[in-house]
Design a protein around this motif. Structure first.
Motif, PDB file in Angstrom:
ATOM      1  N   ARG A 230       0.854  -1.194   0.000  1.00  0.00           N
ATOM      2  CA  ARG A 230       0.000   0.000   0.000  1.00  0.00           C
ATOM      3  C   ARG A 230       0.891   1.245   0.000  1.00  0.00           C
ATOM      4  O   ARG A 230       2.042   1.187   0.430  1.00  0.00           O
ATOM      5  CB  ARG A 230      -0.933   0.005   1.217  1.00  0.00           C
ATOM      6  CG  ARG A 230      -0.187  -0.175   2.523  1.00  0.00           C
ATOM      7  CD  ARG A 230      -1.086   0.073   3.713  1.00  0.00           C
ATOM      8  NE  ARG A 230      -2.078  -0.946   3.976  1.00  0.00           N
ATOM      9  CZ  ARG A 230      -1.866  -2.074   4.649  1.00  0.00           C
ATOM     10  NH1 ARG A 230      -0.651  -2.357   5.109  1.00  0.00           N
ATOM     11  NH2 ARG A 230      -2.841  -2.919   4.883  1.00  0.00           N
ATOM     12  N   PRO A 231       0.393   2.373  -0.475  1.00  0.00           N
ATOM     13  CA  PRO A 231       1.214   3.594  -0.471  1.00  0.00           C
ATOM     14  C   PRO A 231       1.488   4.069   0.950  1.00  0.00           C
ATOM     15  O   PRO A 231       0.679   3.846   1.862  1.00  0.00           O
ATOM     16  CB  PRO A 231       0.359   4.608  -1.237  1.00  0.00           C
ATOM     17  CG  PRO A 231      -1.041   4.097  -1.118  1.00  0.00           C
ATOM     18  CD  PRO A 231      -0.939   2.605  -1.062  1.00  0.00           C
ATOM     19  N   PRO A 232       2.612   4.725   1.168  1.00  0.00           N
ATOM     20  CA  PRO A 232       2.961   5.187   2.522  1.00  0.00           C
ATOM     21  C   PRO A 232       2.062   6.307   3.023  1.00  0.00           C
ATOM     22  O   PRO A 232       1.917   6.507   4.220  1.00  0.00           O
ATOM     23  CB  PRO A 232       4.415   5.658   2.371  1.00  0.00           C
ATOM     24  CG  PRO A 232       4.552   5.983   0.916  1.00  0.00           C
ATOM     25  CD  PRO A 232       3.677   5.002   0.195  1.00  0.00           C
ATOM     26  N   GLN A 233       1.448   7.052   2.105  1.00  0.00           N
ATOM     27  CA  GLN A 233       0.495   8.089   2.472  1.00  0.00           C
ATOM     28  C   GLN A 233      -0.494   8.258   1.328  1.00  0.00           C
ATOM     29  O   GLN A 233      -0.357   7.636   0.288  1.00  0.00           O
ATOM     30  CB  GLN A 233       1.195   9.419   2.761  1.00  0.00           C
ATOM     31  CG  GLN A 233       1.958  10.001   1.610  1.00  0.00           C
ATOM     32  CD  GLN A 233       3.424   9.624   1.603  1.00  0.00           C
ATOM     33  OE1 GLN A 233       4.015   9.369   2.652  1.00  0.00           O
ATOM     34  NE2 GLN A 233       4.019   9.582   0.432  1.00  0.00           N
ATOM     35  N   GLY A 234      -1.507   9.094   1.547  1.00  0.00           N
ATOM     36  CA  GLY A 234      -2.518   9.292   0.514  1.00  0.00           C
ATOM     37  C   GLY A 234      -1.904   9.755  -0.795  1.00  0.00           C
ATOM     38  O   GLY A 234      -0.957  10.544  -0.801  1.00  0.00           O
ATOM     39  N   LEU A 235      -2.451   9.275  -1.909  1.00  0.00           N
ATOM     40  CA  LEU A 235      -1.884   9.605  -3.216  1.00  0.00           C
ATOM     41  C   LEU A 235      -2.376  10.957  -3.742  1.00  0.00           C
ATOM     42  O   LEU A 235      -1.708  11.590  -4.556  1.00  0.00           O
ATOM     43  CB  LEU A 235      -2.225   8.498  -4.216  1.00  0.00           C
ATOM     44  CG  LEU A 235      -1.601   7.143  -3.878  1.00  0.00           C
ATOM     45  CD1 LEU A 235      -2.159   6.043  -4.793  1.00  0.00           C
ATOM     46  CD2 LEU A 235      -0.082   7.198  -3.990  1.00  0.00           C
ATOM     47  N   HIS A 236      -3.547  11.383  -3.322  1.00  0.00           N
ATOM     48  CA  HIS A 236      -4.054  12.727  -3.616  1.00  0.00           C
ATOM     49  C   HIS A 236      -3.998  13.054  -5.112  1.00  0.00           C
ATOM     50  O   HIS A 236      -3.449  14.077  -5.528  1.00  0.00           O
ATOM     51  CB  HIS A 236      -3.279  13.778  -2.814  1.00  0.00           C
ATOM     52  CG  HIS A 236      -3.288  13.531  -1.333  1.00  0.00           C
ATOM     53  ND1 HIS A 236      -4.444  13.520  -0.588  1.00  0.00           N
ATOM     54  CD2 HIS A 236      -2.267  13.255  -0.471  1.00  0.00           C
ATOM     55  CE1 HIS A 236      -4.148  13.272   0.672  1.00  0.00           C
ATOM     56  NE2 HIS A 236      -2.838  13.100   0.774  1.00  0.00           N
ATOM     57  N   ILE A 237      -4.581  12.176  -5.899  1.00  0.00           N
ATOM     58  CA  ILE A 237      -4.718  12.439  -7.332  1.00  0.00           C
ATOM     59  C   ILE A 237      -6.189  12.252  -7.698  1.00  0.00           C
ATOM     60  O   ILE A 237      -6.826  11.300  -7.243  1.00  0.00           O
ATOM     61  CB  ILE A 237      -3.810  11.504  -8.167  1.00  0.00           C
ATOM     62  CG1 ILE A 237      -3.821  11.935  -9.651  1.00  0.00           C
ATOM     63  CG2 ILE A 237      -4.185  10.048  -8.004  1.00  0.00           C
ATOM     64  CD1 ILE A 237      -2.763  11.228 -10.499  1.00  0.00           C
ATOM     65  N   PRO A 238      -6.777  13.169  -8.465  1.00  0.00           N
ATOM     66  CA  PRO A 238      -8.204  13.057  -8.787  1.00  0.00           C
ATOM     67  C   PRO A 238      -8.486  11.969  -9.812  1.00  0.00           C
ATOM     68  O   PRO A 238      -7.576  11.439 -10.453  1.00  0.00           O
ATOM     69  CB  PRO A 238      -8.533  14.444  -9.352  1.00  0.00           C
ATOM     70  CG  PRO A 238      -7.241  14.923  -9.931  1.00  0.00           C
ATOM     71  CD  PRO A 238      -6.168  14.382  -9.023  1.00  0.00           C
ATOM     72  N   SER A 239      -9.761  11.626  -9.945  1.00  0.00           N
ATOM     73  CA  SER A 239     -10.164  10.595 -10.914  1.00  0.00           C
ATOM     74  C   SER A 239      -9.884  11.023 -12.348  1.00  0.00           C
ATOM     75  O   SER A 239      -9.641  10.182 -13.212  1.00  0.00           O
ATOM     76  CB  SER A 239     -11.648  10.278 -10.753  1.00  0.00           C
ATOM     77  OG  SER A 239     -11.908   9.734  -9.479  1.00  0.00           O
ATOM     78  N   ILE A 240      -9.948  12.313 -12.596  1.00  0.00           N
ATOM     79  CA  ILE A 240      -9.580  12.858 -13.898  1.00  0.00           C
ATOM     80  C   ILE A 240      -8.312  13.669 -13.707  1.00  0.00           C
ATOM     81  O   ILE A 240      -8.288  14.622 -12.928  1.00  0.00           O
ATOM     82  CB  ILE A 240     -10.682  13.759 -14.476  1.00  0.00           C
ATOM     83  CG1 ILE A 240     -11.992  12.985 -14.622  1.00  0.00           C
ATOM     84  CG2 ILE A 240     -10.252  14.318 -15.827  1.00  0.00           C
ATOM     85  CD1 ILE A 240     -13.145  13.849 -15.097  1.00  0.00           C
ATOM     86  N   CYS A 241      -7.246  13.286 -14.406  1.00  0.00           N
ATOM     87  CA  CYS A 241      -5.978  14.008 -14.274  1.00  0.00           C
ATOM     88  C   CYS A 241      -5.313  14.094 -15.642  1.00  0.00           C
ATOM     89  O   CYS A 241      -5.156  13.078 -16.324  1.00  0.00           O
ATOM     90  CB  CYS A 241      -5.052  13.284 -13.288  1.00  0.00           C
ATOM     91  SG  CYS A 241      -3.452  14.098 -13.073  1.00  0.00           S
TER      92      CYS A 241
END
Length: 271
Positions: A230-241
């Motif tokens: 799992r990632p070490p922290q939130g990835l914070h990328i939107p569904s549309i990028c």
């Protein structure tokens, strides 16, 4: 777009030469994970970079013209067939079983389907698994009417165990301790999906089922019965990028995480 983390993870696994008996993919995890069976390292991030600004790949223009936010025919037929060609020979000859998870729109239950070869109908099964409710058309294939598998079984660890797999590697796109909140805009979704009340019901309680699944996974992980990346922290990328730098950041997070965990993963698989 969080699936680009998974794409980075599987590229590292492929470079390591890890062969699995099966890959069970859901939604973007399947759409990107299928490249494991065709053994195409780097293909996912390459075509996401190249198509970042192509309206046919992902855009509201695509949604209004075709009914699919991520262009259904373009993404699952034009792209693998002629734009960034998927290696059909390698895919068809790889004994690894690729199983996709979709959701039956009439009863809200998960449908598990093995995709042994690349042809039009099997690619439609892949499309079904990643067809987000209200942002995609219902996919009619194999006698089913289907939408995104994440609605009914987002992380199919229990299914994998029921199939008898004893060594299970779960690739998640949320960090440890993540808790999913209730679905936003339920009133709007209920109106858009009024013909599919089972899907509306599944979306309304999805967060409860998802969080219960995460609890199960943590228990299985602590008991040593599964291995979780799992990632070490939130990835914070939107569904549309459309920002290739953000895509690359999420992908490279997957690469770095997989490399860091590789010694422990190899030890788990060999034990």
């Amino acid at each position: 777009m969080r699936g680009l983390f998974s794409a980075g993870v599987i590229d590292v696994m492929m470079r390591q030469g890890l062969d699995y008996n099966a890959l069970i993919g859901v939604s973007a995890g399947e759409a990107f994970g299928c490249n494991y069976k065709s053994k195409q390292i780097g293909r996912v991030i390459r075509y996401n970079h190249n198509l970042a600004h192509d309206w046919r790949y992902c855009s509201w223009r695509s949604f209004f013209l075709t009914g699919d936010l991520y262009g259904g025919h373009f993404c699952y037929h034009t792209l693998p067939g002629s734009f960034d060609i998927m290696d059909k020979t390698a895919y068809d000859n790889n004994p690894m079983d690729l199983i996709v998870v979709a959701t039956d729109v009439h009863n809200g239950q998960p449908v598990y389907h093995s995709v042994p070869v690349l042809d039009y109908e099997e690619l439609e099964w892949m499309r079904a698994s990643a067809s987000m409710p209200a942002a995609s058309r219902v996919v009619h294939v194999g006698g089913y009417d289907l939408l995104d598998g994440g609605v009914s079984d987002a992380i199919p660890v229990r299914y994998a165990q029921q199939q008898g797999y004893e060594k299970i590697v779960a690739v998640l796109t949320q960090p440890y301790g993540y808790v999913k909140g209730p679905q936003k805009d339920m009133k709007l979704l209920a109106g858009l999906l009024k013909n599919y009340p089972a899907i509306v019901e599944r979306l309304a309680d999805r967060h409860d089922r998802y969080n219960a699944c995460l609890d199960d996974i943590r228990q299985e992980e602590q008991a040593g019965r599964i291995f979780v990346i799992r990632p070490p922290q939130g990835l914070h990328i939107p569904s549309i990028c459309h920002d290739v730098r953000e895509m690359e950041r999420v992908y490279q997070t997957g690469v770095a995480t997989a490399r860091q965990q590789m010694p422990a993963l190899l030890a788990y698989l060999k034990a």
